[in-house]
Design a protein around this motif. Structure first.
Motif, short mmCIF file in Angstrom:
data_model
loop_
_atom_site.label_atom_id
_atom_site.label_comp_id
_atom_site.label_asym_id
_atom_site.label_seq_id
_atom_site.Cartn_x
_atom_site.Cartn_y
_atom_site.Cartn_z
N ILE A 86 0.87 -1.18 0.00
CA ILE A 86 0.00 0.00 0.00
C ILE A 86 0.91 1.23 0.00
O ILE A 86 1.74 1.38 0.89
CB ILE A 86 -0.93 0.04 1.24
N TYR A 87 0.76 2.08 -1.00
CA TYR A 87 1.58 3.29 -1.07
C TYR A 87 1.28 4.20 0.12
O TYR A 87 0.19 4.11 0.71
CB TYR A 87 1.30 4.05 -2.37
N PRO A 88 2.22 5.08 0.51
CA PRO A 88 1.97 6.00 1.62
C PRO A 88 0.67 6.80 1.45
O PRO A 88 0.03 7.16 2.43
CB PRO A 88 3.20 6.90 1.62
N VAL A 92 -3.69 1.15 -3.27
CA VAL A 92 -3.37 -0.28 -3.25
C VAL A 92 -2.57 -0.66 -4.49
O VAL A 92 -2.94 -0.31 -5.62
CB VAL A 92 -4.67 -1.13 -3.20
N CYS A 93 -1.49 -1.38 -4.27
CA CYS A 93 -0.65 -1.90 -5.36
C CYS A 93 -0.94 -3.40 -5.47
O CYS A 93 -0.51 -4.19 -4.64
CB CYS A 93 0.84 -1.66 -5.04
N ASP A 125 6.16 -9.54 -1.65
CA ASP A 125 7.45 -8.89 -1.41
C ASP A 125 8.20 -8.58 -2.72
O ASP A 125 9.25 -7.97 -2.69
CB ASP A 125 8.32 -9.70 -0.45
N LYS A 126 7.61 -8.94 -3.86
CA LYS A 126 8.22 -8.61 -5.16
C LYS A 126 7.70 -7.27 -5.69
O LYS A 126 8.15 -6.81 -6.72
CB LYS A 126 7.90 -9.70 -6.19
N SER A 127 6.74 -6.68 -4.99
CA SER A 127 6.13 -5.44 -5.47
C SER A 127 5.91 -4.45 -4.32
O SER A 127 4.79 -4.06 -4.03
CB SER A 127 4.80 -5.76 -6.15
N PRO A 128 7.01 -4.03 -3.67
CA PRO A 128 6.84 -3.12 -2.52
C PRO A 128 6.35 -1.74 -2.95
O PRO A 128 6.73 -1.25 -4.01
CB PRO A 128 8.24 -3.05 -1.91
N VAL A 135 10.44 -3.19 4.67
CA VAL A 135 11.65 -3.55 5.43
C VAL A 135 11.25 -4.31 6.69
O VAL A 135 11.85 -5.33 7.03
CB VAL A 135 12.49 -2.30 5.75
N CYS A 136 10.23 -3.83 7.37
CA CYS A 136 9.76 -4.49 8.58
C CYS A 136 9.28 -5.92 8.27
O CYS A 136 9.64 -6.88 8.96
CB CYS A 136 8.65 -3.66 9.22
#
Length: 159
Positions: A86-88, A92-93, A125-128, A135-136
């Protein structure tokens, strides 16, 4: 094209009323004059049972363009939502919401909301989309899980 988007959304709304997943809410917003804005929906996605997301009812807006269903809706949680995908801004990505990846005009509102619910507990985790949560999640999983449980308390069931 505008008529196509609105007609499709009216069908989606009717189908949703007949067969919505337990705990989910999705309905078009109301304009100030009391009329229905079929192009913008207010939704709540329940956290899956027996996950760190359990107990939370996560608010999401879905904004449809006049190009829907050729183009996917924009789906947003509140800004600052803690999740690797989820972008800041809250956007939603997710591949099924990307017209260049997994979007198909046959995908329904129900499928989108179920897909987002699934994404909450199984981040990609392939599309942060945000570094702190990514990171967390990838380096300090226990801290990530604590942060998710804390966030769930911020989103109690809607009235």
């Amino acid at each position: 094209m505008a008529g196509v988007a609105r007609a499709r959304l009216a069908e989606e709304r009717k189908a949703w009323r007949k067969d919505k997943p337990f705990g989910f809410h999705a309905r078009p917003e109301q304009n100030e004059d009391g009329s229905v804005n079929i192009m913008k929906w207010k939704c709540y996605i329940p956290g899956k049972a027996n996950t760190d997301w359990d107990g939370g009812f996560y608010p999401l807006t879905m904004e449809f363009s006049e190009d829907y269903p050729a183009k996917p809706p924009k789906c947003k949680f509140p800004g600052g939502f803690f999740h690797p995908n989820i972008y800041p801004s809250g956007t939603v990505c997710l591949s099924i919401l990307n017209e260049d990846e997994g979007w198909k005009p046959s995908i329904t509102v129900k499928q989108i909301l179920l897909g987002i619910q699934e994404l909450l507990d199984t981040p990609n985790d392939k599309s942060p989309a945000q570094s702190d949560a990514y990171v967390c999640f990838t380096q300090r999983l226990n801290d990530y899980r604590k942060a998710v449980r804390k966030q769930s308390l911020q989103y109690p069931p809607p009235n």
